[in-house]
Design an enzyme around this catalytic site. Structure first.
Site, mmCIF file in Angstrom:
data_model
loop_
_atom_site.group_PDB
_atom_site.id
_atom_site.type_symbol
_atom_site.label_atom_id
_atom_site.label_comp_id
_atom_site.label_asym_id
_atom_site.label_seq_id
_atom_site.Cartn_x
_atom_site.Cartn_y
_atom_site.Cartn_z
ATOM 1 N N GLY A 32 5.975 -17.330 7.168
ATOM 2 C CA GLY A 32 5.823 -16.154 8.025
ATOM 3 C C GLY A 32 6.204 -14.874 7.308
ATOM 4 O O GLY A 32 7.312 -14.761 6.783
ATOM 5 N N GLU A 33 5.273 -13.910 7.304
ATOM 6 C CA GLU A 33 5.526 -12.647 6.611
ATOM 7 C C GLU A 33 6.646 -11.858 7.264
ATOM 8 O O GLU A 33 7.458 -11.215 6.597
ATOM 9 C CB GLU A 33 4.247 -11.809 6.567
ATOM 10 C CG GLU A 33 3.163 -12.385 5.673
ATOM 11 C CD GLU A 33 1.978 -11.449 5.556
ATOM 12 O OE1 GLU A 33 2.134 -10.257 5.890
ATOM 13 O OE2 GLU A 33 0.900 -11.913 5.129
ATOM 14 N N GLU A 97 5.726 -28.090 0.479
ATOM 15 C CA GLU A 97 6.980 -27.866 -0.245
ATOM 16 C C GLU A 97 8.099 -28.714 0.346
ATOM 17 O O GLU A 97 8.935 -29.259 -0.378
ATOM 18 C CB GLU A 97 7.359 -26.385 -0.196
ATOM 19 C CG GLU A 97 6.476 -25.495 -1.050
ATOM 20 C CD GLU A 97 6.790 -24.018 -0.877
ATOM 21 O OE1 GLU A 97 6.127 -23.203 -1.524
ATOM 22 O OE2 GLU A 97 7.705 -23.685 -0.082
#
Length: 638
Positions: A32-33, A97
């Site tokens: 999320g930016e 990841e």
């Protein structure tokens, strides 16, 4: 960001064909930016200020970094911080990841620290509500067919597992800054990048360190065990510390346990667990301790140094089986006993060579003259003294310190003493010359420290010995300057084991046949004999007794010890009247204290510090029991 299913197999497969080489301290995994701009950027900034080498996943992806390189970065990192938020499962990158993080955790013990930011940990654990729906959508968007089902299962399992790990919930903190401070503090504790003090003058050290490190590098694909063998005072501890300082950053956890010959198994196990896991775990029995070590260290790549091992049981209770440890683990043992190392079939033994003539003269000169070469007017005397040390670093160090800034007559006197020492008694007697040149109060401080206060806080010991009239503020400083004692981590006193042997031998030789006439009693057999046979005298100044079977003695046995000032008892019971114990007590340490309150006739009017722990409780007696003691000064118990 989406990924074609055909490109994922190589990205998510393991690249760890050998133990990892660490490039980063911390990898931050998040999605999320918005959270990246707020919380994560703040966390990243503070980590960098703390000089923690940090890799942020999302930031580097925007720079065009390939997913495979991300996976490689995770594998070269000691600690991963996973920041879970409501938008986390919207990113396939985050979830891929996460798989790699779990793999590294299982492969070499990578440390995982979850942070739950504006999301309930239960939502993450069970993938509830919007968080779970986003997970389904990401799986459908990224995979198809059988791969879809496998991916959902893997991701769900990984989320469930990490959500169960110890971490932080932002709801427990008033401000983000407070949460960030707590995370960075924990990271610094886990990394613990602090070099051990080696020596002020590392003469001849570098080449010897290189020899051992080359051997470690040659065995990096397995659990490597190194034995460093040599006589007392040859520099085994010094070289082990230098090796530790050179390589410890390459390990998930590490521990350097010095002078282990004088500690019990349980205390050693607690020390090792605390060093590696960075938590205060209590061990009840050595058997339980072995289990805790095996479970806690499983798969982790560790560096463990056991200094001055003299019994196979010490190794067995700390490192029982090499299978307990992860690939790439290095275990270093220093010992005077080569037969102990011969019991291990798969190990490398490094024999400590003594210093050559030039190295010996240089080391001696640094300590005697604070220069690399002897002063011209004393060059011949210096060379003659060096001959008697036979290349032994400890003897060179102590004689140099002993003769520093002393008149030439003192040098000549010391040389005459050296010439009278029989060869088979050379080492301890060379070291004893340093002791003989101390003032009486300094000798008393040295003997009290080596018999009772190793591992105790310097200020605590100073306060107690000052109360004994020994002027310890000055005396301890002198002993440190002479190299006879040293101050290690947490301001605690330590001493070379050879010097401790010398000090204890000095007390034994005060009256070899009658221990009741010695100034300090610490050998368990001697103490029990004196107490059972009632042979104590006013010569006894200090007494220490550890009992594993809760021995019981008559308090009357202390009646003649009227000058007793230091008393340490562990799980010892006394019957009879406590008034027989000396009124001159300055320090009493009694673990397993058999009374629920302090007896009224227990003379404590001169006590400076006490450590009393009741036998049925893990807590010390309440301070209210001390209020009736006149002029009692409470000193912090280390």
């Amino acid at each position: 960001m989406e990924f074609a299913s055909s490109s994922l197999s190589s990205s998510s497969s393991s690249f760890l064909t050998s133990e990892p080489h660490f490039i980063h301290d911390v990898f931050i995994n998040f999605g999320g930016e918005e959270i990246g701009r707020r919380f994560v950027s703040h966390l990243h900034s503070v980590l960098l200020q703390a000089q923690v080498k940090t890799f942020i996943s999302q930031e580097n992806l925007h720079d065009g970094m390939k997913l495979e390189e991300h996976m490689r970065a995770i594998g070269h990192t000691k600690i991963t911080i996973i920041v879970f938020s409501k938008s986390y499962t919207e990113s396939a990158c985050c979830l891929l990841e996460l798989e790699k993080i779990i793999e590294c955790h299982e492969t070499f013990g990578q440390i995982v620290l979850p942070v739950f930011y504006e999301i309930d940990p239960l939502d993450v654990r069970h993938q509830k509500d919007d968080f779970g729906k986003a997970l389904e959508d990401t799986a459908y968007r990224t995979y198809s067919g059988e791969q879809l089902q496998h991916a959902r299962s893997r991701w769900s399992s990984a989320l469930n597992r990490v959500a169960g790990m110890t971490g932080w919930d932002d709801r427990d903190f008033r401000y983000d800054a407070e949460l960030v401070e707590r995370i960075v503090s924990r990271v610094n504790t886990l990394l613990d990048y602090k070099d051990l003090f080696i020596t002020e003058y590392p003469v001849g050290l570098e080449s010897r360190v290189e020899d051992v490190i080359k051997c470690i590098e040659n065995q990096s694909t397995k659990v490597c065990m190194i034995g460093i063998w040599g006589m007392g005072g040859s520099g085994k501890t010094t070289i082990a510390k230098a090796i530790y300082n050179r390589i410890y950053r390459e390990f998930i956890g590490k521990s350097f346990i010095e002078n282990i010959r004088y500690e019990g198994y349980v205390a050693l196990q607690e020390n090792l667990l605390s060093d590696v896991l960075k938590s205060n775990l209590k061990v009840k029995t050595d058997g339980r301790g072995r289990t805790m070590i095996e479970n806690g260290f499983s798969r982790k790549k560790l560096l463990i140094v056991l200094d001055d091992v003299n019994h196979i049981g010490q190794f067995e209770n700390l490192c029982g089986s090499l299978e307990w440890f992860g690939q790439g683990t290095v275990i270093i043992i220093t010992t005077r006993d080569i037969s102990l190392l011969n019991q291990f079939s798969d190990n490398y033994v490094y024999k400590m060579d003594l210093l050559n003539e030039n190295e010996s003269l240089e080391l001696f000169s640094w300590h005697a003259f604070r220069e690399a070469k002897p002063r011209k007017e004393r060059s011949e005397l210096a060379r003659n003294v060096v001959v008697y040390c036979e290349g032994l670093p400890l003897a060179l160090q102590f004689l140099g310190s002993c003769l520093c800034d002393r008149r030439i007559e003192v040098w000549e006197s010391v040389l005459l003493k050296l010439q009278r020492i029989p060869p088979n008694e050379q080492l301890l007697n060379v070291l004893k010359i340093s002791f003989d040149n101390l003032r009486d109060t300094e000798k008393d401080i040295f003997l009290d420290v080596c018999c009772f206060f190793i591992g105790k806080e310097k200020d605590y010991v100073t306060e107690i010995l000052n109360g004994c009239g020994l002027h310890a503020d000055i005396g301890i400083t002198v002993l440190i300057e002479r190299g006879l004692i040293k101050v290690e981590r947490n301001n605690k006193l330590q001493m070379c084991s050879l010097l401790q042997d010398m000090g204890r031998e000095i007390t034994c030789q005060e009256c070899p046949e009658k221990p009741g006439k010695r100034s300090r009693l610490w050998m368990q057999g001697d103490v029990k004999y004196v107490l059972k046979e009632n042979t104590g005298t006013e010569a006894i100044l200090s007494l220490k007794l550890d009992s594993s079977i809760r021995d019981c003695f008559e308090a009357h046995a202390f009646k003649e010890m009227q000058r007793l000032r230091l008393l340490q008892l562990d799980h010892v019971q006394l019957s009879g009247d406590c008034e027989h114990i000396s009124k001159q007590l300055r320090w009493i340490c009694w673990r397993g204290f058999p009374y629920k309150c302090i007896p009224k006739n227990f003379h404590l009017e001169n006590v400076i510090a006490m450590d009393l722990k009741h036998k049925s409780s893990s807590t010390r007696l309440e301070t209210t029991t001390l209020e009736t003691i006149p002029d009692f000064r409470a000193v912090k118990i280390p």
